[in-house]
Design a protein around this motif. Structure first.
Motif, PDB file in Angstrom:
ATOM      1  N   ASP A  84       0.827  -1.215   0.000  1.00  0.00           N
ATOM      2  CA  ASP A  84       0.000   0.000   0.000  1.00  0.00           C
ATOM      3  C   ASP A  84       0.856   1.257   0.000  1.00  0.00           C
ATOM      4  O   ASP A  84       0.365   2.348  -0.268  1.00  0.00           O
ATOM      5  N   ASN A  85       2.121   1.108   0.366  1.00  0.00           N
ATOM      6  CA  ASN A  85       3.001   2.286   0.408  1.00  0.00           C
ATOM      7  C   ASN A  85       4.096   2.268  -0.653  1.00  0.00           C
ATOM      8  O   ASN A  85       5.008   3.079  -0.623  1.00  0.00           O
ATOM      9  N   CYS A  86       3.982   1.318  -1.572  1.00  0.00           N
ATOM     10  CA  CYS A  86       4.921   1.256  -2.697  1.00  0.00           C
ATOM     11  C   CYS A  86       4.297   1.906  -3.929  1.00  0.00           C
ATOM     12  O   CYS A  86       3.072   1.959  -4.052  1.00  0.00           O
ATOM     13  N   ILE A  87       5.157   2.316  -4.848  1.00  0.00           N
ATOM     14  CA  ILE A  87       4.679   2.690  -6.178  1.00  0.00           C
ATOM     15  C   ILE A  87       4.709   1.401  -6.995  1.00  0.00           C
ATOM     16  O   ILE A  87       5.778   0.921  -7.366  1.00  0.00           O
ATOM     17  N   ASN A  88       3.536   0.809  -7.194  1.00  0.00           N
ATOM     18  CA  ASN A  88       3.444  -0.493  -7.869  1.00  0.00           C
ATOM     19  C   ASN A  88       3.275  -0.289  -9.377  1.00  0.00           C
ATOM     20  O   ASN A  88       2.286   0.277  -9.825  1.00  0.00           O
ATOM     21  N   LEU A  89       4.270  -0.770 -10.103  1.00  0.00           N
ATOM     22  CA  LEU A  89       4.274  -0.548 -11.561  1.00  0.00           C
ATOM     23  C   LEU A  89       4.403  -1.857 -12.341  1.00  0.00           C
ATOM     24  O   LEU A  89       4.833  -1.853 -13.494  1.00  0.00           O
ATOM     25  N   ILE A  90       4.061  -2.985 -11.715  1.00  0.00           N
ATOM     26  CA  ILE A  90       4.060  -4.261 -12.448  1.00  0.00           C
ATOM     27  C   ILE A  90       2.891  -4.214 -13.442  1.00  0.00           C
ATOM     28  O   ILE A  90       1.745  -3.995 -13.048  1.00  0.00           O
ATOM     29  N   ALA A  91       3.199  -4.434 -14.719  1.00  0.00           N
ATOM     30  CA  ALA A  91       2.179  -4.206 -15.762  1.00  0.00           C
ATOM     31  C   ALA A  91       1.081  -5.264 -15.778  1.00  0.00           C
ATOM     32  O   ALA A  91       0.069  -5.091 -16.462  1.00  0.00           O
ATOM     33  N   SER A  92       1.265  -6.369 -15.043  1.00  0.00           N
ATOM     34  CA  SER A  92       0.248  -7.435 -15.086  1.00  0.00           C
ATOM     35  C   SER A  92      -0.620  -7.471 -13.831  1.00  0.00           C
ATOM     36  O   SER A  92      -1.358  -8.420 -13.625  1.00  0.00           O
ATOM     37  N   GLU A  93      -0.520  -6.447 -12.995  1.00  0.00           N
ATOM     38  CA  GLU A  93      -1.278  -6.458 -11.741  1.00  0.00           C
ATOM     39  C   GLU A  93      -2.246  -5.283 -11.690  1.00  0.00           C
ATOM     40  O   GLU A  93      -2.156  -4.341 -12.474  1.00  0.00           O
ATOM     41  N   ASN A  94      -3.150  -5.363 -10.718  1.00  0.00           N
ATOM     42  CA  ASN A  94      -4.020  -4.233 -10.422  1.00  0.00           C
ATOM     43  C   ASN A  94      -4.580  -4.465  -9.026  1.00  0.00           C
ATOM     44  O   ASN A  94      -4.273  -5.493  -8.416  1.00  0.00           O
ATOM     45  N   VAL A  95      -5.363  -3.545  -8.522  1.00  0.00           N
ATOM     46  CA  VAL A  95      -5.970  -3.742  -7.203  1.00  0.00           C
ATOM     47  C   VAL A  95      -7.488  -3.838  -7.341  1.00  0.00           C
ATOM     48  O   VAL A  95      -8.085  -3.192  -8.200  1.00  0.00           O
ATOM     49  N   LEU A  96      -8.083  -4.626  -6.456  1.00  0.00           N
ATOM     50  CA  LEU A  96      -9.544  -4.716  -6.399  1.00  0.00           C
ATOM     51  C   LEU A  96     -10.085  -3.539  -5.599  1.00  0.00           C
ATOM     52  O   LEU A  96      -9.438  -3.088  -4.649  1.00  0.00           O
ATOM     53  N   SER A  97     -11.282  -3.098  -5.925  1.00  0.00           N
ATOM     54  CA  SER A  97     -11.959  -2.131  -5.064  1.00  0.00           C
ATOM     55  C   SER A  97     -12.249  -2.813  -3.727  1.00  0.00           C
ATOM     56  O   SER A  97     -12.274  -4.044  -3.639  1.00  0.00           O
ATOM     57  N   GLN A  98     -12.492  -2.013  -2.694  1.00  0.00           N
ATOM     58  CA  GLN A  98     -12.861  -2.606  -1.391  1.00  0.00           C
ATOM     59  C   GLN A  98     -14.154  -3.403  -1.529  1.00  0.00           C
ATOM     60  O   GLN A  98     -14.323  -4.442  -0.920  1.00  0.00           O
ATOM     61  N   ARG A  99     -15.048  -2.883  -2.357  1.00  0.00           N
ATOM     62  CA  ARG A  99     -16.357  -3.544  -2.522  1.00  0.00           C
ATOM     63  C   ARG A  99     -16.165  -4.953  -3.091  1.00  0.00           C
ATOM     64  O   ARG A  99     -16.815  -5.891  -2.642  1.00  0.00           O
ATOM     65  N   ALA A 100     -15.276  -5.099  -4.068  1.00  0.00           N
ATOM     66  CA  ALA A 100     -15.013  -6.422  -4.654  1.00  0.00           C
ATOM     67  C   ALA A 100     -14.153  -7.265  -3.713  1.00  0.00           C
ATOM     68  O   ALA A 100     -14.415  -8.455  -3.515  1.00  0.00           O
ATOM     69  N   ARG A 101     -13.170  -6.619  -3.087  1.00  0.00           N
ATOM     70  CA  ARG A 101     -12.239  -7.347  -2.222  1.00  0.00           C
ATOM     71  C   ARG A 101     -12.963  -7.959  -1.023  1.00  0.00           C
ATOM     72  O   ARG A 101     -12.657  -9.061  -0.577  1.00  0.00           O
ATOM     73  N   SER A 102     -13.942  -7.240  -0.508  1.00  0.00           N
ATOM     74  CA  SER A 102     -14.629  -7.709   0.705  1.00  0.00           C
ATOM     75  C   SER A 102     -15.507  -8.930   0.426  1.00  0.00           C
ATOM     76  O   SER A 102     -16.005  -9.553   1.353  1.00  0.00           O
ATOM     77  N   GLN A 103     -15.692  -9.294  -0.825  1.00  0.00           N
ATOM     78  CA  GLN A 103     -16.476 -10.498  -1.145  1.00  0.00           C
ATOM     79  C   GLN A 103     -15.625 -11.771  -1.080  1.00  0.00           C
ATOM     80  O   GLN A 103     -16.163 -12.879  -1.177  1.00  0.00           O
ATOM     81  N   ALA A 104     -14.308 -11.626  -0.897  1.00  0.00           N
ATOM     82  CA  ALA A 104     -13.454 -12.827  -0.803  1.00  0.00           C
ATOM     83  C   ALA A 104     -13.779 -13.573   0.478  1.00  0.00           C
ATOM     84  O   ALA A 104     -14.047 -12.968   1.517  1.00  0.00           O
ATOM     85  N   GLY A 105     -13.756 -14.877   0.398  1.00  0.00           N
ATOM     86  CA  GLY A 105     -13.985 -15.675   1.608  1.00  0.00           C
ATOM     87  C   GLY A 105     -15.452 -15.851   1.955  1.00  0.00           C
ATOM     88  O   GLY A 105     -15.792 -16.221   3.073  1.00  0.00           O
ATOM     89  N   SER A 106     -16.350 -15.609   1.016  1.00  0.00           N
ATOM     90  CA  SER A 106     -17.775 -15.888   1.254  1.00  0.00           C
ATOM     91  C   SER A 106     -17.982 -17.406   1.250  1.00  0.00           C
ATOM     92  O   SER A 106     -17.048 -18.177   0.982  1.00  0.00           O
ATOM     93  N   ASP A 107     -19.208 -17.831   1.485  1.00  0.00           N
ATOM     94  CA  ASP A 107     -19.495 -19.277   1.453  1.00  0.00           C
ATOM     95  C   ASP A 107     -19.110 -19.892   0.103  1.00  0.00           C
ATOM     96  O   ASP A 107     -18.761 -21.073   0.027  1.00  0.00           O
TER      97      ASP A 107
END
Ligand code: DSN
Length: 429
Positions: free
Chosen positions: A21-44
């Motif tokens: 979260d405190n790095c400048i992330n410049l890997i061209a094959s990555e991205n971040v999920l929104s909190q709304r999408a991220r919070s759905q991980a680990g559902s039933d």
């Protein structure tokens, strides 16, 4: 007995979260999920199976994932203007393999972008494609190394009569000339596969070429580079129904059993986000890549593709041979919390793979957290201070990055606002 070790793993996860979260992330094959999408991980859904298609599963208990999967498939067909969407591959390579396994017969001739030219490992003789044929020919390039040589490629298609030509790549600065080779491909019944992993969001955002409309037989992709995630694979096409059924069986039972239902549900959320915010995001991402390339060039770096405007995608490629190698430069940047990868460039022999001349930079993640052209200028300065001036810039990198902690182009803000009590309610209490 292993509770201490579990705590240690949890701590490593926390460290990763805080660090990146405190790095400048410049890997061209990555991205971040929104909190709304991220919070759905680990559902039933993370515990469940759903082999087969919605409504025709081999398991009971799938009615809710059926609804989600149907919505996702329909939305992808709308977004990419196509007849078929396959969402069960769990990665881009898995999607490629689903197709190769049903289409590439032993000994078939296939043309691909070579690894130094940016071709993905799954298109390689040693990768997924090589499981089905060893007759793999490199697509000829123009002298700059970043474009297909259409005349030479046409000649090769006429001579070698490939069954398949695989376009799209991992070092991907400019569109592929699909329309220019479509006619000769049609003449020799050579099908065009387009691996859109890197540029999926730019295509969906209508800021890049439209492979299926230009003549590609099918398009595969991973879903988490310039698209909003989650990490999965897809196949899209307008092919005839009977041909599609074969590819469909390549996805299941061919290359997967269960298809990881929690990330599938996240992908449905991400796709709605993309439908609402994707066009602006794609435009901003390309603008930022051009801005970063221009600034790095101004600081004296050997930015590739200059005569063509540097880039039409989220990527910037730089030859850093003057600073020893891509390996050295990427490690120096990593020590300063600027994260990117070393990359072979088209002029290099394969033996350079662990000390290549290049670095590859992707701006899609920093765009998603709200950075614009001005911030790209600052990133270029920090890279220059670190590599050319040999300064330690980690504190400035962390301070700069700490201001960009929200995932934009998402519904996160709306959710936060809804979860805050209204002002008047607060005053009442
Ligand atoms: N190898 C990855 C990349 O960084 O492009 C894609 O799988």
């Amino acid at each position: 007995m292993y509770e201490k070790e579990v705590t240690e793993v949890e701590q490593l996860i926390q460290k990763q979260n805080q660090w990146r979260d405190n790095c400048i992330n410049l890997i061209a094959s990555e991205n971040v999920l929104s909190q709304r999408a991220r919070s759905q991980a680990g559902s039933d859904f993370a515990h469940r199976y759903a082999e087969g298609h919605p409504g025709e599963r081999y398991y009971r208990g799938t009615s809710f994932i059926d609804d989600i999967e149907n919505q996702l498939k329909t939305n992808l067909k709308i977004l990419f203007e196509c007849d078929h969407s396959e969402v069960r591959p769990i990665s881009g390579t898995n999607a490629n393999e689903a197709f190769f396994s049903r289409f590439v017969n032993p000994g078939a001739v296939v043309m691909v972008n070579s690894t130094p030219a940016g071709g993905h490992i799954s298109h390689h003789r040693e990768g997924s494609l090589g499981k089905f044929t060893k007759n793999v020919i490199d697509i000829p390039l123009t002298a700059d190394g970043y474009h297909m040589d259409v005349a030479k490629t046409t000649y090769l298609i006429e001579k070698a009569r490939p069954k398949l030509i695989v376009l799209g790549k991992s070092l991907f600065l400019f569109p592929e000339p699909i329309a220019e080779i479509a006619e000769v491909c049609q003449r020799y019944n050579t099908k065009i596969m387009y691996d859109a992993a890197h540029v999926l969001g730019l295509i969906a955002g209508k800021r890049f070429q439209r492979p299926l409309l230009e003549g590609a037989y099918l398009m595969t992709a991973s879903t988490h580079k310039t698209y909003f995630g989650s990490q999965r694979g897809i196949i899209l096409s307008n092919m005839e129904e009977d041909q599609w059924r074969r590819i469909d069986r390549g996805a299941f039972p061919g290359s997967s059993s269960n298809h990881h239902l929690d990330t599938l549900a996240q992908m449905a959320v991400c796709t709605y986000e993309f439908m609402e915010f994707g066009e602006q995001y794609a435009a901003d991402t390309i603008k930022n890549a051009k801005a970063l390339a221009t600034e790095l060039d101004r600081h004296g770096f050997d930015v590739q593709g200059k005569e063509f405007g540097f880039t039409e995608t989220h990527q910037v490629a730089v030859n850093v041979r003057d600073f020893r190698s891509g390996e050295k430069v990427s490690k120096t940047l990593e020590i300063n919390d600027i994260i990117l990868n070393m990359n072979m460039l088209p002029h290099e022999p394969l033996k350079n793979h662990d000390r290549p001349d290049g670095i590859r930079i992707g701006v899609q993640e920093m765009t998603r957290v709200g950075m614009g052209e001005q911030e790209m200028g600052r990133i270029a300065e920090l890279i220059k201070e670190c590599i050319v001036d040999k300064k330690t810039v980690i504190e400035e990198v962390n301070r700069f990055r700490s201001k960009y902690q929200e995932v934009r182009y998402s519904y996160d803000k709306i959710k936060q606002e809804k979860s805050q009590p209204a002002k008047s309610e607060e005053l009442k209490n």
